[in-house]
Each structure stands twice: as structure tokens, then as C-alpha cells.
Write an enzyme that holds these catalytic residues in place. Sequence first.
Site, mmCIF file in Angstrom:
data_model
loop_
_atom_site.group_PDB
_atom_site.id
_atom_site.type_symbol
_atom_site.label_atom_id
_atom_site.label_comp_id
_atom_site.label_asym_id
_atom_site.label_seq_id
_atom_site.Cartn_x
_atom_site.Cartn_y
_atom_site.Cartn_z
ATOM 1 N N GLY A 239 -73.133 -2.540 1.256
ATOM 2 C CA GLY A 239 -72.066 -2.811 0.290
ATOM 3 C C GLY A 239 -70.655 -2.520 0.724
ATOM 4 O O GLY A 239 -69.706 -2.907 0.034
ATOM 5 N N GLU A 275 -78.165 0.074 4.690
ATOM 6 C CA GLU A 275 -78.421 -1.371 4.835
ATOM 7 C C GLU A 275 -77.108 -2.147 4.909
ATOM 8 O O GLU A 275 -76.862 -3.046 4.100
ATOM 9 C CB GLU A 275 -79.228 -1.860 3.622
ATOM 10 C CG GLU A 275 -80.555 -1.157 3.423
ATOM 11 C CD GLU A 275 -81.215 -1.493 2.086
ATOM 12 O OE1 GLU A 275 -80.530 -2.019 1.181
ATOM 13 O OE2 GLU A 275 -82.419 -1.220 1.948
ATOM 14 N N PRO A 276 -76.244 -1.839 5.873
ATOM 15 C CA PRO A 276 -74.968 -2.567 5.936
ATOM 16 C C PRO A 276 -75.167 -3.963 6.498
ATOM 17 O O PRO A 276 -75.932 -4.164 7.441
ATOM 18 C CB PRO A 276 -74.131 -1.716 6.897
ATOM 19 C CG PRO A 276 -75.149 -1.093 7.814
ATOM 20 C CD PRO A 276 -76.393 -0.875 6.982
ATOM 21 N N ARG A 314 -68.394 -19.586 0.754
ATOM 22 C CA ARG A 314 -67.809 -18.408 0.103
ATOM 23 C C ARG A 314 -66.544 -18.688 -0.718
ATOM 24 O O ARG A 314 -66.413 -18.170 -1.822
ATOM 25 C CB ARG A 314 -67.534 -17.296 1.125
ATOM 26 C CG ARG A 314 -68.780 -16.823 1.882
ATOM 27 C CD ARG A 314 -68.594 -15.476 2.561
ATOM 28 N NE ARG A 314 -68.507 -14.429 1.566
ATOM 29 C CZ ARG A 314 -67.412 -13.868 1.159
ATOM 30 N NH1 ARG A 314 -66.263 -14.201 1.695
ATOM 31 N NH2 ARG A 314 -67.439 -12.956 0.219
ATOM 32 N N TYR A 318 -67.506 -17.663 -4.453
ATOM 33 C CA TYR A 318 -67.051 -16.321 -4.858
ATOM 34 C C TYR A 318 -65.536 -16.224 -4.962
ATOM 35 O O TYR A 318 -64.997 -15.124 -4.978
ATOM 36 C CB TYR A 318 -67.510 -15.277 -3.835
ATOM 37 C CG TYR A 318 -68.951 -15.367 -3.439
ATOM 38 C CD1 TYR A 318 -69.970 -14.992 -4.317
ATOM 39 C CD2 TYR A 318 -69.313 -15.797 -2.165
ATOM 40 C CE1 TYR A 318 -71.297 -15.064 -3.936
ATOM 41 C CE2 TYR A 318 -70.646 -15.874 -1.784
ATOM 42 C CZ TYR A 318 -71.628 -15.507 -2.676
ATOM 43 O OH TYR A 318 -72.933 -15.579 -2.295
ATOM 44 N N CYS A 346 -68.019 -34.583 -1.055
ATOM 45 C CA CYS A 346 -67.533 -35.256 -2.263
ATOM 46 C C CYS A 346 -67.650 -34.377 -3.487
ATOM 47 O O CYS A 346 -68.461 -34.632 -4.389
ATOM 48 C CB CYS A 346 -68.288 -36.558 -2.439
ATOM 49 S SG CYS A 346 -68.055 -37.589 -0.995
ATOM 50 N N GLU A 347 -66.883 -33.314 -3.515
ATOM 51 C CA GLU A 347 -66.820 -32.420 -4.671
ATOM 52 C C GLU A 347 -65.432 -31.791 -4.695
ATOM 53 O O GLU A 347 -64.902 -31.419 -3.643
ATOM 54 C CB GLU A 347 -67.830 -31.276 -4.538
ATOM 55 C CG GLU A 347 -69.253 -31.719 -4.530
ATOM 56 C CD GLU A 347 -70.178 -30.755 -5.257
ATOM 57 O OE1 GLU A 347 -69.693 -29.898 -6.020
ATOM 58 O OE2 GLU A 347 -71.379 -30.898 -5.047
ATOM 59 N N TYR A 375 -72.489 -13.974 5.799
ATOM 60 C CA TYR A 375 -72.680 -14.888 4.671
ATOM 61 C C TYR A 375 -71.947 -16.214 4.898
ATOM 62 O O TYR A 375 -71.445 -16.827 3.958
ATOM 63 C CB TYR A 375 -72.254 -14.212 3.349
ATOM 64 C CG TYR A 375 -72.937 -12.877 3.147
ATOM 65 C CD1 TYR A 375 -74.306 -12.819 2.951
ATOM 66 C CD2 TYR A 375 -72.234 -11.672 3.192
ATOM 67 C CE1 TYR A 375 -74.953 -11.594 2.787
ATOM 68 C CE2 TYR A 375 -72.871 -10.447 3.033
ATOM 69 C CZ TYR A 375 -74.233 -10.420 2.827
ATOM 70 O OH TYR A 375 -74.877 -9.209 2.669
HETATM 71 N N1 LLP Z 1 -79.114 -4.209 0.695
HETATM 72 C C1 LLP Z 1 -79.456 -5.005 -0.316
HETATM 73 C C2 LLP Z 1 -80.621 -4.662 -1.132
HETATM 74 C C3 LLP Z 1 -78.700 -6.160 -0.592
HETATM 75 O O1 LLP Z 1 -79.028 -6.945 -1.620
HETATM 76 C C4 LLP Z 1 -77.580 -6.472 0.218
HETATM 77 C C5 LLP Z 1 -76.765 -7.665 -0.026
HETATM 78 C C6 LLP Z 1 -77.273 -5.615 1.290
HETATM 79 C C7 LLP Z 1 -78.062 -4.488 1.491
HETATM 80 C C8 LLP Z 1 -76.126 -5.874 2.223
HETATM 81 O O2 LLP Z 1 -74.909 -5.768 1.564
HETATM 82 P P1 LLP Z 1 -73.539 -5.804 2.384
HETATM 83 O O3 LLP Z 1 -73.480 -4.556 3.230
HETATM 84 O O4 LLP Z 1 -73.540 -7.005 3.215
HETATM 85 O O5 LLP Z 1 -72.497 -5.831 1.346
HETATM 86 N N2 LLP Z 1 -73.349 -13.861 -0.252
HETATM 87 C C9 LLP Z 1 -72.465 -12.845 -0.796
HETATM 88 C C10 LLP Z 1 -72.995 -11.453 -0.558
HETATM 89 C C11 LLP Z 1 -74.393 -11.234 -1.090
HETATM 90 C C12 LLP Z 1 -74.926 -9.847 -0.864
HETATM 91 C C13 LLP Z 1 -76.372 -9.767 -1.178
HETATM 92 N N3 LLP Z 1 -76.994 -8.499 -0.961
HETATM 93 C C14 LLP Z 1 -71.075 -13.021 -0.213
HETATM 94 O O6 LLP Z 1 -70.875 -13.914 0.619
HETATM 95 O O7 LLP Z 1 -70.148 -12.300 -0.580
#
Ligand code: LLP
Length: 422
Positions: A239, A275-276, A314, A318, A346-347, A375
Site C-alpha cells: 500500500g 506485500e509491496p 490508470r 482511477y 473509440c471512447e 498496474y
Molecule cells: N496486498 C494485497 C492483498 C493487495 O490487494 C494489494 C494490491 C497489494 C498487497 C499491493 O499493494 P501496493 O503495494 O501495490 O499498493 N490497480 C490499482 C491498484 C490495485 C491494488 C490492488 N491490491 C492502481 O493502478 O492504482
Amino acid sequence: MHHFAYRQGVLHAEDVNLNAMASQVGTPFYCYSTATLTRHYEVFAQAFAGADALICYSVKANSNLAVLKTLGRLGSGMDVVSEGELRRARAAGIAADRIVFSGVGKTRSEMAFALGEGIYAFNIESEAELAALSEVAAAGGHEARIAIRVNPDIDPRTHAKISTGKAEDKFGVPYGRARALYAQAAALPGIRTRGVHMHIGSQITDLKPFGDAFALLREMAGKLREDGHAIEFINFGGGLGVPYRGDNDVPPHPEDYAKTVRAAARDMNVRLLFEPGRMIAANAGILVTRVLYTKTGANRTFTIVDAAMNDLIRPTLYEAWHEIWPVREALRDESSRTTDVVGPVCETGDYLALDRALPAFHEGDLMAVMTAGAYGAVLSSTYNTRPLIPEVMVAGGDYGVIRPRPSYEEMLARERIPEWLK
Ligand code: LLP
């Protein structure tokens, strides 16, 4: 910090001239920097030096085998959310006992596969999923190590589509029900409770929600131990945000994030899991696209490029901001004007940037869409029958195409005409 910079007037990825790469590979394409990936992994790992920490890179952010292999060589474990991602991680040489499996909808066959591989832990998201895992594990003579994902009902102050830790989100088990579920789990065949997990959302740029969530994790781990569970690890999820937009979003430094984690884990004698995803991969990638046309509408100007929403979703999904740099440095000195950067799809939602002050790009100019390593490619599609774009990885002066552009023949060959239409 990343390794995309101008040299002799041209944007380079490490030592590779992106103009030359574009001529070789053809646009659009993703380009990843090994040095940047490595640096981000190491900054994160360094922040936990001396602790018993397992960093499980979140494969969903960028799952290319070459990316996984690069991180695996640095010692990274992996966080996967499907059998496909688990197979990728294993194919990239990641040891099964460094892999955790998350997600609200793991199927029984995915569970059986992961048990057969011998993964480190499952992150459990519901009572029903726990019961299914118990059945699958017991039937196969396995013992599933689990952590229950606890939903702390904390607002991570990020985009609504990537918040996961609020009570109304589909993720995890409510904090108030977690202890009872652990008690249930301990009595189930084939299940070993080993840890506790939380992940409150993505692109978090404020330490406060992390601090609040981690304090609850600490409290929960303590209570679970009192209840007699062997809590060997705490999984703090991912996160941590990245600076997409210069001074606008300033994420916490990993060192400060680590202080918050260490405070929550003090005297607990637990293994720390993380879990980065984005923090490791985002800045390590760019999307290189070529300007096809410029166009003046009734009241806006459009810069039409050869990449589109199917390549990088993205911005439209988002409302994300990605910086745009010209590959030719001299363009930066030209006076800026406000334009929408749009693709051929085409959007109306097909844009990479809206109302953006940019130098006057001309037909044929290359632009780099920055911070696109996470992503980006993983969320791409073939909408409008546009081939998936190549991914290229650079290491110093070398580069390799790590996913080639499929031919149209390859794309069409995947489909079948049923007998009655022949
Ligand atoms: N752990 C779990 C359980 C997750 O669901 C996620 C991301 C992560 C770790 C990794 O999170 P991070 O460190 O990357 O923030 N597609 C979206 C982001 C979706 C994130 C989904 N889960 C975007 O492009 O912003």
C-alpha cells in the site's frame, strides 16, 4: 528516484537511448529499468535490516517473469492472488516457502495447487473460504498455514477504487469477528493458524492510516496469543504510495513507514511480512508512445498518440496523473500549452492526460508516460483488437524484449469459428 534521465538531449533508460529503442521495438511499448527496480527493493529491504522480515513483492503490480526473476534474485518472496500468478512466481524461481496467497475468491483447485506447491501461507478472507481450505487440505493430507486478513475499518484516504480496509469493502474479516474465526480455525482439520494479516489499500501517501491499522494488528496479535494461537508472523500488507505528481503526492519514506511497523511489532518476537507492489515497480517503468496527430477541437486541443486506454488504463479508471516527458529534451524548452493526450480507442474515456500543460508535441515526437511500471502492462487489454504492447527491460547498456508484441495472426488464431458457421 529512478534511472530515466536525459543524456545528450535524449531521454535514456539507464544507458539506453529511448529514441533508438523506439526505432528497434516500435511504439508503443513499456520500458523497465533493472537498476530502479533493484533500488526500490533494496530501499524497502534496508528499512527492515536486522529484523526477521520477508518481503513478498505483490505480483499483480507487474507480473512479467523477468521482473519477478530480478526481484527473486534480490531475495524477494511473492504475494500472489491466483494460480496463474503462483505459477509465474514458481517459473521465475521463487521458492514456494516465500510465497503467500491472498484474495477473496480462491477456488478449491487453486487451493489444492498451492498446497501441493507448499506455499508459506494463505491469507484467509472469510469463514466460507476457511471451511473450503480445510476440506481441500484435509482431503489432500496437507496442512495449510494461514493468516486471517482482518478488516480494521480504517479509511486509507486513497482513491475509492483502491481502498480495501473500510468496513464496506469486500476484503477481510471484521475486526470484531476475527478472534472467533481463529478459534474456529484452530479446531479445523488441515489448518494451522500461524499469523495475522491486514492490507488497507493502495497508493497511501499518509502514515496515519498505517499507524492506526498497525496498532490494531498489534492488539489483535496479542489477543490471539492470549487465546493460545501460535502467531509467528504479522503481515502488514502493501500500500505504500509513490510520487506520481511531483510535490503533490509525497508518500512516506520507507524508513518512516518502517518506524511505524517496528513500533507496532516491538517486543512481539514475530516475523514481519510485507506485500509491496507499486512502491517497487511503479517508478521502474515508463510507457513510450509516439504522437500520431495533433488536432484542434471547438474548445480543446488534442494530442493523439499511439498508446491508449487499453495499454494504460490508470488515468481513466482511477483519475490517475502520470507525468509526461518528451523523449527529445529540447522540446521541454518550448512554451507549454494545454492539451488532452488521447489514444486511438473509440471512447471519450480514452485518455492518458486531460488539460495538461505540455510543450508543443508534433507528429512523430516520442513521449514517455512516467511511473507506469506498476498496474500498467498487467491491466492492459486488446480492446479494439489492439495487440498487447511489448515490454522491454534495460540493465545498464543492455536491453531485452521481455514480452514481444504478438502478430495479428497470433491474435486471430486464438479464436474459433464453430461448426455451424463454417
Ligand atoms: N496486498 C494485497 C492483498 C493487495 O490487494 C494489494 C494490491 C497489494 C498487497 C499491493 O499493494 P501496493 O503495494 O501495490 O499498493 N490497480 C490499482 C491498484 C490495485 C491494488 C490492488 N491490491 C492502481 O493502478 O492504482
